[in-house]
Write a protein that holds these residues in place. Structure first.
Motif, mmCIF file in Angstrom:
data_model
loop_
_atom_site.group_PDB
_atom_site.id
_atom_site.type_symbol
_atom_site.label_atom_id
_atom_site.label_comp_id
_atom_site.label_asym_id
_atom_site.label_seq_id
_atom_site.Cartn_x
_atom_site.Cartn_y
_atom_site.Cartn_z
ATOM 1 N N LEU A 91 -3.915 7.313 -1.644
ATOM 2 C CA LEU A 91 -2.568 6.739 -1.600
ATOM 3 C C LEU A 91 -2.342 6.119 -0.231
ATOM 4 C CD1 LEU A 91 -0.865 9.860 -3.158
ATOM 5 C CD2 LEU A 91 -1.392 7.762 -4.368
ATOM 6 N N PHE A 92 -2.218 4.816 -0.171
ATOM 7 C CA PHE A 92 -2.077 4.186 1.139
ATOM 8 C C PHE A 92 -0.843 3.304 1.223
ATOM 9 C CE2 PHE A 92 -5.061 2.045 -1.606
ATOM 10 C CZ PHE A 92 -4.491 0.800 -1.737
ATOM 11 N N LEU A 93 -0.109 3.184 0.129
ATOM 12 C CA LEU A 93 1.111 2.380 0.208
ATOM 13 C C LEU A 93 2.313 3.310 0.394
ATOM 14 C CD1 LEU A 93 0.232 -0.406 -2.333
ATOM 15 C CD2 LEU A 93 0.568 -0.658 0.105
ATOM 16 N N SER A 94 3.481 2.706 0.525
ATOM 17 C CA SER A 94 4.621 3.514 0.957
ATOM 18 C C SER A 94 5.249 4.350 -0.152
ATOM 19 C CB SER A 94 5.663 2.602 1.590
ATOM 20 O OG SER A 94 5.877 1.483 0.760
ATOM 21 N N THR A 95 5.436 3.762 -1.321
ATOM 22 C CA THR A 95 6.082 4.526 -2.398
ATOM 23 C C THR A 95 5.137 4.695 -3.579
ATOM 24 O OG1 THR A 95 6.963 2.566 -3.479
ATOM 25 C CG2 THR A 95 8.349 3.555 -1.784
ATOM 26 N N ASP A 99 2.143 2.038 -4.939
ATOM 27 C CA ASP A 99 0.748 2.429 -4.969
ATOM 28 C C ASP A 99 0.167 2.350 -6.378
ATOM 29 O OD1 ASP A 99 -1.724 3.551 -4.013
ATOM 30 O OD2 ASP A 99 -0.551 4.384 -2.387
ATOM 31 N N HIS B 12 6.231 5.516 8.691
ATOM 32 C CA HIS B 12 6.300 5.572 7.227
ATOM 33 C C HIS B 12 7.617 4.996 6.731
ATOM 34 C CE1 HIS B 12 2.747 7.348 5.618
ATOM 35 N NE2 HIS B 12 2.742 8.310 6.513
ATOM 36 N N ASP B 15 7.459 1.454 6.811
ATOM 37 C CA ASP B 15 6.540 1.017 5.774
ATOM 38 C C ASP B 15 7.212 1.018 4.403
ATOM 39 O OD1 ASP B 15 3.975 0.084 5.451
ATOM 40 O OD2 ASP B 15 3.251 1.974 4.655
ATOM 41 N N ALA B 16 8.122 1.982 4.231
ATOM 42 C CA ALA B 16 8.751 2.139 2.914
ATOM 43 C C ALA B 16 10.011 1.304 2.762
ATOM 44 C CB ALA B 16 9.096 3.601 2.696
ATOM 45 N N ARG B 18 12.695 -1.207 2.015
ATOM 46 C CA ARG B 18 12.836 -2.312 1.051
ATOM 47 C C ARG B 18 14.220 -2.880 1.202
ATOM 48 N NH1 ARG B 18 8.643 -1.735 1.050
ATOM 49 N NH2 ARG B 18 7.045 -1.257 -0.452
ATOM 50 N N PRO B 136 5.733 -4.282 5.120
ATOM 51 C CA PRO B 136 5.241 -5.046 3.967
ATOM 52 C C PRO B 136 6.110 -6.279 3.712
ATOM 53 C CG PRO B 136 5.329 -2.719 3.438
ATOM 54 C CD PRO B 136 6.014 -2.880 4.749
ATOM 55 N N ARG B 160 -1.412 -0.170 8.933
ATOM 56 C CA ARG B 160 -1.767 1.037 8.188
ATOM 57 C C ARG B 160 -2.726 1.908 8.989
ATOM 58 N NH1 ARG B 160 -0.367 -1.069 3.070
ATOM 59 N NH2 ARG B 160 1.873 -0.914 3.332
ATOM 60 N N VAL B 209 -10.012 4.905 2.673
ATOM 61 C CA VAL B 209 -8.844 4.171 2.183
ATOM 62 C C VAL B 209 -9.286 2.797 1.676
ATOM 63 C CG1 VAL B 209 -6.673 3.074 2.882
ATOM 64 C CG2 VAL B 209 -7.191 5.376 3.658
ATOM 65 N N SER B 212 -10.914 3.071 -1.609
ATOM 66 C CA SER B 212 -9.901 3.271 -2.643
ATOM 67 C C SER B 212 -9.261 1.940 -3.026
ATOM 68 C CB SER B 212 -8.860 4.260 -2.128
ATOM 69 O OG SER B 212 -7.708 4.209 -2.903
ATOM 70 N N MET B 213 -9.079 1.074 -2.040
ATOM 71 C CA MET B 213 -8.510 -0.251 -2.323
ATOM 72 C C MET B 213 -9.490 -1.084 -3.150
ATOM 73 S SD MET B 213 -6.905 -0.976 1.408
ATOM 74 C CE MET B 213 -6.071 -2.512 1.077
ATOM 75 N N ARG B 216 -9.614 -0.485 -6.775
ATOM 76 C CA ARG B 216 -8.466 -0.940 -7.565
ATOM 77 C C ARG B 216 -8.319 -2.455 -7.468
ATOM 78 N NH1 ARG B 216 -3.574 2.537 -6.152
ATOM 79 N NH2 ARG B 216 -4.659 3.388 -4.356
#
Lengths: 242, 264
Positions: A91-95, A99, B12, B15-16, B18, B136, B160, B209, B212-213, B216
């Motif tokens: 999990l590397f994104l914020s929410t 993710d 964080h 980062d979160a 919005r 972001p 990140r 990480v 993992s990217m 996906r």
């Protein structure tokens, strides 16, 4: 047709010591298979080879009928999802939503389809209510389920789980077992948690020293105390207590 | 909560972040850049003119409910550095420009004030932008403005990596502290291995990480947006209105005029 096929698979990281040596097996669709073995026998390595993270193996490896090589890597990664042992790496994104949506967005799905996939995936792990939760505020159990959801949103036919129950408390572990049982598709669960393998897998592969020692029914392999002890494992707790 | 944990939580949170408003992040970025450019374009003695630019910060802080005090506290080290740089002017330029209530105001003092204000204004504007749209959001805005995907991805991944690095620092710090009770900081002798191990561990973590990217479908474009999204009328209006205000403030010394009005 086998959904995963490995023939004479051999791999070493540095070209010297073989981590995997002449491993051959085949998995049918919808099978759930446990991959067991002591530390360092090559369980994670095997899973990483299957999703193309470790090139340079010898032998043949096919996933969904496609040879695991650079040419097919994108299709293979859409077919097979890999859940890392450490959820913080997955999990590397914020929410949670961001993710879980990362994979479908990368595969170019329209936003409505991305949303449907994300919500479906979250529903499967019973986390619909946590879609906007910030990941760093989540517990270990929630992170594990969220990291499974990141894979489910890509609707893979094959799911590879690396030590899924590691660092989970009994309730979260039970919850995870329920989720794994409900998941559709072919599953390989690499784990030391033999009770979990007992509860979720009908078939087990036993690795030791980089070799596939036994491939058979879980109930037979995990009940064979001598076999397990020879290869550095113990009977599942549920069996050892009678 | 220790300081490192506080820093990680702050990163964080950014980062979160919005934006819940209907103003496009790209519009906010354009306005922030225009504000910064206008701010730095003021002459070194034009302190009065520069003060007019504070209107943007005041209005944004009130409108978006941002605590300026909290921002100033968080940015205290950067602001201190800006003040230090600006104060050097005090010694170089000693010409008296005017007298304020009998006190001589030198060119150095005026230019130092102007330089410090410019620094504070631009840093605060960047802080407001981060607060409103998050990292972001800034990266998405850059993509919308035509910055190459590779460059934006490097920016986002560096951000990140900073989080990953801080988490590793915290883990190692805790492990060290548990075995070095009462000791302040890391001993000089241990610094080499501490830094080396930190680099290796954080790189290892970053590699996982990245894997993992890749698994996906990541192909070098970290931020994918639905194609063909047009800018909203509200965003266009927001940009146009602020650009007009900046042009007005750049050419009309609002505070000087107001001062004259009160003094006359």
């Amino acid at each position: 047709m086998s959904v995963i096929k490995a023939e004479h698979l051999t791999f070493s990281y540095d070209g010297a010591e073989e981590v995997l040596s002449d491993v051959s097996f085949a998995l049918e669709p919808e099978e759930t298979v446990g991959l067991i073995g002591a530390n360092g026998v090559g369980k994670s390595t095997l899973l990483k080879i299957l999703v193309g993270l470790l090139p340079g193996y010898r032998g043949t490896v096919e996933v969904g009928g496609l040879t695991v090589d650079k040419k097919h890597i994108r299709q293979i990664r859409e077919l097979a999802g890999y859940v890392f042992q450490d959820s913080d790496s997955q999990l590397f994104l914020s929410t949670v939503y961001e993710d879980v949506a990362f994979g479908p967005r990368n595969y170019g799905y329209a936003e409505a389809e991305v949303d449907r996939r994300v919500m479906d995936a979250l529903r499967q792990v019973h986390m619909e209510g946590l879609r906007d939760r910030q990941i760093y505020r989540m517990s270990g159990g929630q992170k594990k389920l969220a990291s499974i959801a990141t894979i489910l949103s890509m609707e893979p036919q094959i799911i590879l789980l690396d030590e899924p129950s590691g660092a989970l408390d009994p309730r979260n572990r039970k919850n995870l077992i329920r989720v794994i049982r409900e998941m559709k598709g072919t599953k390989i669960i690499a784990s030391h948690d033999l009770d979990m393998v007992w509860d979720t897998c009908e078939r087990t592969l036993l690795l030791s020293g980089g070799r596939l020692i036994r491939d058979g029914r879980t109930k037979e392999i995990l009940a064979d105390e001598a076999l397990l002890q020879t290869h550095g494992l113990e009977l599942p707790l549920s069996l050892s207590h009678g | 909560m220790d300081r490192l944990q506080e820093a990680i939580a702050a990163l964080h949170a950014v980062d979160a972040r919005r934006s819940e408003s209907r103003i496009d992040p790209a519009a906010r970025l354009i306005v922030c850049m225009a504000f910064s450019l206008t701010t730095v374009s003021f002459g070194k003695y034009d302190f009065c003119g520069l003060m007019g630019m504070s209107l943007f910060l005041v209005i944004t802080a009130i409108w978006e409910n941002i605590s300026v005090w909290k921002g100033l506290c968080r940015l205290r080290y950067i602001l201190a550095a800006v003040a230090l740089l600006g104060s050097a002017n005090l010694f170089y330029d000693r010409n008296v420009i005017f007298y304020l209530g009998g006190l001589p105001v030198t060119g150095g003092l005026l230019s130092a004030l102007t330089l410090c204000s410019k620094g504070i204004f631009t840093v605060l504007a960047a802080y407001f932008l981060l607060y409103l749209i998050g990292m972001p959001g800034i990266c998405r805005a850059l993509r919308r403005l035509g910055i190459p995907g590779g460059a934006v991805t490097v920016l986002l991944l560096t951000w990140r990596y900073l989080i990953v690095l801080l988490k590793e620092v915290r883990r190692m710090w805790q492990a060290y502290g548990m075995r070095a009770p009462g000791q302040r900081g890391v001993r000089m002798r241990a610094w080499g291995s501490f830094a080396g191990l930190l680099l290796l561990r954080s790189m290892d973590r970053a590699e996982t990480v990245y894997q993992s990217m890749l698994l996906r479908g990541y192909d070098g474009e970290a931020l994918r947006e639905p194609a063909g999204r047009a800018a909203s009328g509200r965003s266009i209006l927001y940009v146009a209105a602020w650009l007009c205000v900046f042009i007005f403030l750049r050419w009309i010394p609002l505070f000087r005029l107001a001062g004259r009005l009160f003094l006359s």
